[in-house]
Design an enzyme around this catalytic site. Structure first.
Site, short mmCIF file in Angstrom:
data_model
loop_
_atom_site.label_atom_id
_atom_site.label_comp_id
_atom_site.label_asym_id
_atom_site.label_seq_id
_atom_site.Cartn_x
_atom_site.Cartn_y
_atom_site.Cartn_z
CG HIS A 118 66.19 86.78 46.42
ND1 HIS A 118 66.09 86.75 45.06
CD2 HIS A 118 66.43 85.51 46.81
CE1 HIS A 118 66.25 85.52 44.64
NE2 HIS A 118 66.46 84.73 45.66
C1 UD1 Z 1 65.40 80.87 49.37
C2 UD1 Z 1 66.39 79.96 48.62
C3 UD1 Z 1 66.87 80.68 47.35
C4 UD1 Z 1 65.69 81.16 46.52
C5 UD1 Z 1 64.77 82.00 47.38
C6 UD1 Z 1 63.58 82.46 46.61
C7 UD1 Z 1 67.78 78.51 50.04
C8 UD1 Z 1 69.12 78.31 50.61
N1 UD1 Z 1 67.58 79.69 49.42
O1 UD1 Z 1 66.10 82.02 49.81
O2 UD1 Z 1 67.63 79.79 46.59
O3 UD1 Z 1 66.18 81.90 45.44
O4 UD1 Z 1 64.35 81.21 48.50
O5 UD1 Z 1 62.78 83.32 47.37
O6 UD1 Z 1 66.96 77.64 50.14
N2 UD1 Z 1 60.93 85.08 54.89
C9 UD1 Z 1 59.68 85.63 55.15
N3 UD1 Z 1 58.58 84.95 54.68
C10 UD1 Z 1 58.66 83.80 53.99
C11 UD1 Z 1 59.93 83.25 53.75
C12 UD1 Z 1 61.05 83.90 54.18
O7 UD1 Z 1 59.58 86.67 55.76
O8 UD1 Z 1 57.61 83.25 53.61
C13 UD1 Z 1 62.15 85.82 55.35
C14 UD1 Z 1 62.61 85.33 56.71
O9 UD1 Z 1 63.08 86.42 57.40
C15 UD1 Z 1 63.76 84.41 56.36
C16 UD1 Z 1 64.32 85.07 55.10
O10 UD1 Z 1 63.19 85.61 54.43
O11 UD1 Z 1 64.67 84.27 57.36
C17 UD1 Z 1 65.05 84.12 54.20
O12 UD1 Z 1 64.24 82.98 53.87
P1 UD1 Z 1 64.95 81.59 53.46
O13 UD1 Z 1 63.92 80.59 53.06
O14 UD1 Z 1 65.93 81.20 54.50
O15 UD1 Z 1 65.84 81.98 52.21
P2 UD1 Z 1 65.52 82.93 50.96
O16 UD1 Z 1 66.42 84.11 51.06
O17 UD1 Z 1 64.07 83.16 50.78
#
Ligand code: UD1
Length: 368
Positions: free
Chosen positions: A208
């Protein structure tokens, strides 16, 4: 006995496993009043609530509901929405875990208000500031008052950065506390049965990181890597929403699905994930936490990153860093498949007692 009010912060998936043993340990201390704040960085049922259920974490007292967005948007919203809660609650300590945006944003908010900050999983360094997590780790460590370190490398890193050893405590890994506490429930998970995986040769893969999934070229490389895995194995791939979104965006889903031995699942809840991990012969991942969980369970791991902030997983013999070097990965898969790797050793203080050590240190400091 003075009351110690602790605001505990969670935001994203890996935080929940880290906070669970602390919330449990607080119950043994009548002098501690714990408050749980969820920033809402992760919000899907499978990315958040399912973990509260399986780990028995109480419902958050506050949810900042920040959701997804750019880094600036997430930081901005968290800082703005946490401040009034800190003003109202006046905690003695804000406790943050790990390295996600919620971790650093809440640490900054508290410290700017002269509230003490405790950081769990301090000192880890990938020495790669292109990773958002590395920036979060550095910021958080440098403004924390209590730094709880999960592996020995952390002590060395903090010392090198000039952080006083008086603030630093080597306590072990709270995520391993959760794994150890959950073993009886993990045994009961039906996930293998449900997916017809019992007695199968399983390879678990989780991918991811933006550095792996935000470009078409990298995703195509990953496909090539998965294709190199022997066909008598089933590759189980619980897909992070970010990964799924990008595979679809780059029009690659059909290609992934055409791999006959690949089982794509939605993100799965903690107990089920560890059940699969425990029954795998190989893990291919870019996750930080899974490197540690696999090392504890002594499952050989190929980490498709250029570096790791968790070198103990390498020195114990469980983990190897390959980046997306397909040749290196193919040769590692062969070695692991034929069991040509040295015995995997235990990692110091991966013993289920980290939360006990942390809470005991906090009470001694704030009850004095
Ligand atoms: C975040 C953390 C990363 C961790 C990961 C675990 C940061 C910078 N990164 O990355 O260190 O390893 O979480 O999962 O904080 N989304 C959904 N549903 C959710 C959450 C996210 O669909 O409940 C999608 C959205 O499109 C979002 C994307 O995932 O834009 C990324 O989510 P985000 O929290 O920005 O970062 P992660 O890649 O999850």
């Amino acid at each position: 006995m003075a009351q110690i009010k602790i605001i505990n912060v969670v935001g994203a998936r890996p935080n929940f496993m880290k906070i669970a043993p602390l919330m449990k340990e607080y119950l043994r201390y009548p002098e501690i009043s714990p408050i749980l704040v969820h920033t809402g960085q992760h919000y899907d049922y499978q990315m958040s609530e399912s973990f509260f259920k399986s780990l028995g974490i109480k419902n958050p007292d506050y949810n900042l509901e920040v959701g997804s967005g750019t880094h600036a948007q997430q930081f901005g919203k968290i800082i703005e929405r946490l401040e009034p809660i800190l003003l109202k609650e006046k905690p003695n300590l804000v406790l943050v875990v790990g390295d996600v945006n919620s971790t650093a944003a809440c640490a900054i908010t508290a410290k700017k208000m002269n509230i003490h900050v405790a950081h769990i999983e301090s000192g880890l360094r990938s020495f790669d500031q292109e990773m958002p997590e590395e920036i979060n780790r550095i910021i958080t460590d440098h403004i924390s008052d209590l730094l709880f370190v999960s592996e020995k490398s952390g002590i060395k890193n903090l010392k090198k950065e000039g952080i006083s050893s008086k603030k630093t405590y080597f306590v072990g890994n709270v995520m391993i506390d959760t794994l150890i506490n959950s073993l009886p429930q993990i045994e009961k998970s039906e996930i293998l049965k449900k997916n017809n995986l019992e007695n199968k040769r399983i390879v678990l893969t989780t991918i991811h990181r933006p550095s792996n999934v935000d470009s078409k070229e990298k995703l195509e490389k990953i496909l090539e890597i998965l294709n190199k895995i022997e066909k008598n194995s089933i590759i189980v791939f619980p897909m992070h929403p970010r990964t799924k979104k990008n595979i679809e965006l780059f029009d690659l889903m059909e290609k992934f699905k055409s791999l006959k031995n690949l089982l794509i699942l939605d993100p799965i809840e903690y107990l089920d994930l560890i059940k699969i991990l425990k029954n795998s012969w190989l893990v291919i991942t870019d996750s930080g936490g899974i490197q540690e969980e696999a090392a504890f369970l002594k499952i050989p791991t190929i980490t498709i990153r250029k570096n790791t902030e968790r070198p103990a997983t390498i020195t114990c013999g469980a983990n190897i860093i390959t980046g997306l070097n397909t040749k290196k990965i193919a040769s590692q898969i062969k070695k692991i498949s034929s069991k040509k790797y040295p015995k995997i050793k235990n990692i110091p203080l991966y013993d289920g007692k980290a939360a006990k050590r942390i809470v005991s240190i906090i009470t001694k400091k704030y009850n004095a």
